[in-house]
Design an enzyme around this catalytic site. Structure first.
Site, PDB file in Angstrom:
ATOM      1  N   CYS A 126       0.827  -1.230   0.000  1.00 44.80           N
ATOM      2  CA  CYS A 126       0.000   0.000   0.000  1.00 44.80           C
ATOM      3  C   CYS A 126       0.854   1.270   0.000  1.00 44.80           C
ATOM      4  CB  CYS A 126      -0.932  -0.005   1.204  1.00 44.80           C
ATOM      5  SG  CYS A 126      -0.177  -0.577   2.723  1.00 44.80           S
ATOM      6  N   HIS A 233      -2.968   6.208   4.541  1.00 45.35           N
ATOM      7  CA  HIS A 233      -1.548   6.397   4.834  1.00 45.35           C
ATOM      8  C   HIS A 233      -1.110   7.765   4.295  1.00 45.35           C
ATOM      9  CE1 HIS A 233      -1.434   2.294   5.941  1.00 45.35           C
ATOM     10  NE2 HIS A 233      -0.721   1.769   4.969  1.00 45.35           N
TER      11      HIS A 233
END
Ligand code: A2P
Length: 334
Positions: A126, A233
Site C-alpha cells: 500500500c 496512509h
C-alpha cells in the site's frame, strides 16, 4: 465469469467486495473465501447473502479470477494451486512481489506489461502504490535519482485486530494487542518485522518495490511509522531529480496524471489528509515545494486510502485491465 475473493472476511477483502460491487465488475458468480474458521459465516454482495467457503472448496470451483488478501503464507501455499486450477490470481500479499517471474503492477504505470501468460500477478504494498503513483509522472519528466520517504501509516494496514486494539484503547477496554505497544496517543516507528540491516520489512518493501516498478537505478531510503489513524496512509517525500524543474510544471504534471489529485493551496488550508482520502480511489498530493537546501530537489506530501488504491482498488483495476485487453483465460476451458 467466476470471481473468488480470498480473505473475504478481512479488512482488505471487505473493501474488495465493496469495490467490485461499486464498479459493477462483470461476473456471474462471486465466491467469498476465507479460512476454515469462517465456515458458516456469510457476507453481503449486491443485496444477496452469500456463504463463505474454504480454500479447498474454492479451488475445486475453479474461479476465473482470484483476488487474494489473506496474508503471505496463505498466498505462497495457495496461489499456485489456484493458478494450476486455471485461475488468474491477483495477490495483495508480499509473497510474490519480488519474484523475478512475477509482475508487480500499478495499472496506470506498468499495466502494459501484463500478458495472458501471467497467472499470479502481484499487487504492490500500500505505501509503495501511493508513492510510485506520485513519482511516476515526475520520473518521466525529470528522472528521479533519490527518494527519502517517511510514512505515517493507518492502523487499517495491519488488519482488523489492529483497528480493534485502537478502539479498545479509546474505550478503555482490555483486549488482544496487534502491536507491541499501545497505539492510541502514540506513534510506533515499526511497521512489519525488523530485518538484519535494522530497517523494517515495510521500509525495504518501499525500496525494492519502487525500483521494480519504476526504475532499478532510483535510490530509495525509508522510515515507516504507524500512527493512531484510520482512513489512509500519509507520506512525506523528498525527491531529487537528474534534471531541473519548475515547481509550477511539477504541479501541472501531478494535476494532469490519471489517478492523482493535486490538493495544494496552503493559503486556503488545502492539503491532503487521511480524513479526506478515506473511501476515495485517488492518490492525493499536496505541500509541493522546492527543497531549499539543494538543487533539483522537492518535498511533497502524499495521502491515499490504503485499503482502496493501496490494496483493493488497485487489485480490481488489474482484473479490469486483463478483461479489457482480452488477456483473461477462462478457468473452465483448461
Ligand atoms: P478468517 O476470517 O477465516 O481468519 P485481516 O488482515 O483483516 O485480519 O484479514 C485476513 C483475512 O485472511 C481474513 O479473511 C482471514 O480469514 C483470511 N485468512 C487468514 N488465514 C487464512 C488461511 N490460512 N486460509 C484462508 N484464509 C485465511
Amino acid at each position: 465469469m467466476k470471481v473468488a475473493v480470498v480473505g473475504a472476511t478481512g479488512l482488505v477483502g471487505g473493501v474488495m467486495l465493496k469495490v467490485l460491487e461499486e464498479r459493477d465488475f462483470p461476473m456471474d458468480e462471486l465466491l467469498p473465501v476465507a479460512s476454515e474458521r469462517s465456515a458458516g459465516r456469510t457476507i453481503w454482495f449486491k443485496r444477496k447473502e452469500i456463504g463463505v467457503i474454504g480454500m479447498e472448496a474454492a479451488v475445486a470451483l475453479r474461479p476465473d479470477i482470484a483476488l487474494f488478501s489473506a496474508g503471505g503464507s496463505t498466498s505462497l501455499e495457495w496461489a499456485p494451486r489456484f493458478a494450476e486450477a486455471g485461475s488468474t490470481v491477483i495477490d495483495n500479499s508480499s509473497a510474490w512481489r519480488m519474484h523475478p517471474d512475477k509482475k508487480l503492477v500499478v495499472p496506470e504505470i506498468n499495466g502494459h506489461l501484463l500478458t495472458a501468460e501471467d497467472r499470479i500477478i502481484a499487487n504492490p504494498n500500500c505505501s509503495t502504490i501511493q508513492l510510485v503513483m506520485a513519482l511516476a509522472p515526475l520520473h518521466k519528466a525529470y528522472g528521479v535519482q533519490r527518494v527519502v520517504v517517511s510514512t505515517y501509516q493507518s492502523v487499517t494496514g495491519t488488519g482488523m485486530k489492529a483497528v480493534q486494539q485502537m478502539e479498545n484503547e479509546r474505550e478503555g477496554v482490555a483486549g488482544e494487542m496487534a502491536y507491541p505497544f499501545l497505539i492510541d496517543r502514540n506513534v510506533i516507528p515499526r511497521c512489519d518485522v525488523f530485518l538484519d540491516n535494522d530497517y523494517t520489512k515495510e521500509e525495504m518493501k518501499l525500496v525494492h518495490e519502487t525500483k521494480k516498478i519504476l526504475d532499478p537505478n532510483i535510490r530509495v531510503t525509508a522510515t515507516a511509522v504507524r500512527v493512531p489513524v484510520t482512513g489512509g496512509h500519509s507520506e512525506a517525500v523528498n525527491v531529487e531529480f537528474a534534471r531541473d524543474f519548475d515547481i509550477s510544471d511539477v504541479k501541472r504534471l501531478l494535476r494532469d496524471s490519471p489517478g492523482l489529485k493535486l490538493l495544494d493551496n496552503p493559503l486556503k488550508d488545502e492539503y491532503p489528509m487521511p480524513m479526506l482520502a478515506n473511501g476515495r480511489d485517488e492518490v492525493f498530493v499536496g505541500r509541493v515545494r522546492y527543497d531549499e537546501t539543494q538543487p533539483r530537489t522537492l518535498n511533497m506530501w502524499v495521502v491515499a486510502d490504503n485499503l482502496r488504491k493501496g490494496a483493493a482498488t488497485n487489485a480490481v483495476q488489474i482484473a479490469e485491465l486483463l478483461i479489457a485487453k482480452g488477456l483473461l483465460r477462462s478457468a473452465q476451458v483448461l
